[in-house]
Design a protein around this motif. Sequence first.
Motif, PDB file in Angstrom:
ATOM      1  N   TYR A  51       0.841  -1.202   0.000  1.00 21.35           N
ATOM      2  CA  TYR A  51       0.000   0.000   0.000  1.00 21.35           C
ATOM      3  C   TYR A  51       0.876   1.251   0.000  1.00 21.35           C
ATOM      4  N   HIS A  52       0.445   2.235  -0.759  1.00 22.30           N
ATOM      5  CA  HIS A  52       1.200   3.480  -0.834  1.00 22.30           C
ATOM      6  C   HIS A  52       0.251   4.669  -0.917  1.00 22.30           C
ATOM      7  N   ASN A  53       0.714   5.799  -0.388  1.00 28.22           N
ATOM      8  CA  ASN A  53       0.008   7.052  -0.597  1.00 28.22           C
ATOM      9  C   ASN A  53       0.423   7.627  -1.942  1.00 28.22           C
ATOM     10  N   ARG A  95      -3.805  13.350  -1.198  1.00 28.29           N
ATOM     11  CA  ARG A  95      -3.232  11.998  -1.118  1.00 28.29           C
ATOM     12  C   ARG A  95      -4.354  10.979  -1.014  1.00 28.29           C
ATOM     13  N   VAL A  97      -4.572   6.442  -0.431  1.00 27.11           N
ATOM     14  CA  VAL A  97      -3.834   5.179  -0.349  1.00 27.11           C
ATOM     15  C   VAL A  97      -4.336   4.228  -1.432  1.00 27.11           C
TER      16      VAL A  97
HETATM   17  C1  LIG Z   1      -0.572   7.539   4.129  1.00 27.88           C
HETATM   18  O1  LIG Z   1      -0.419   8.821   4.702  1.00 27.88           O
HETATM   19  C2  LIG Z   1      -1.065   8.954   5.962  1.00 27.88           C
HETATM   20  C3  LIG Z   1      -0.898  10.409   6.394  1.00 27.88           C
HETATM   21  O2  LIG Z   1       0.421  10.822   6.297  1.00 27.88           O
HETATM   22  C4  LIG Z   1      -0.436   7.991   6.940  1.00 27.88           C
HETATM   23  O3  LIG Z   1      -1.084   8.095   8.193  1.00 27.88           O
HETATM   24  C5  LIG Z   1      -0.581   6.575   6.409  1.00 27.88           C
HETATM   25  O4  LIG Z   1       0.084   5.666   7.271  1.00 27.88           O
HETATM   26  C6  LIG Z   1       0.022   6.479   5.018  1.00 27.88           C
HETATM   27  N1  LIG Z   1      -0.268   5.156   4.476  1.00 27.88           N
HETATM   28  C7  LIG Z   1       0.615   4.462   3.800  1.00 27.88           C
HETATM   29  C8  LIG Z   1       0.173   3.150   3.275  1.00 27.88           C
HETATM   30  O5  LIG Z   1       1.744   4.886   3.550  1.00 27.88           O
END
Ligand SMILES: *[C@@H]1O[C@H](CO)[C@@H](O)[C@H](O)[C@H]1NC(C)=O
Length: 128
Positions: A51-53, A95, A97
């Motif tokens: 998973y990625h943002n 953003r 996910v």
């Molecule tokens: C996506 O960004 C949010 C806010 O910064 C963070 O809480 C979350 O863990 C991130 N998710 C991933 C999969 O990187």
Amino acid sequence: MQFTTNLTYVLIVFTAVLLSLVRAAPLIARDVYVPPITYPHPGTIWKIGSYHNVTWDTTNPPEHITNSVGRIVLRKGVLATDIVLKSGFNILDGRVVVQVPKVTPDKDYSLVLFGDSGNFSPQFTITH
Ligand SMILES: *[C@@H]1O[C@H](CO)[C@@H](O)[C@H](O)[C@H]1NC(C)=O
């Protein structure tokens, strides 16, 4: 002869006016908003299933956004795939996910962020 020439002239002017109206209309009616994708970027490597943002720059949005509902589609090379990574989010979120889909690993993937229009990310790698 004189009549024909005048008629041709009138038709040309009429067509030109009509075309300029058609071209101007979308600019008046819509505020097209296409924020640039900031992640993934060149050098990014995503593992299938992770998973990625996906992030994009939301500074300076227009006052009235025509379509604020976002959609992210995977692209390979110059061709869009039919893989929608996410849809139905707010384009102003900046953003969202996504889960990396099970595709053939390669280094010419990119994303298209759709709001009013499409905006491509740079190419990045998807791996096992
Ligand atoms: C996506 O960004 C949010 C806010 O910064 C963070 O809480 C979350 O863990 C991130 N998710 C991933 C999969 O990187």
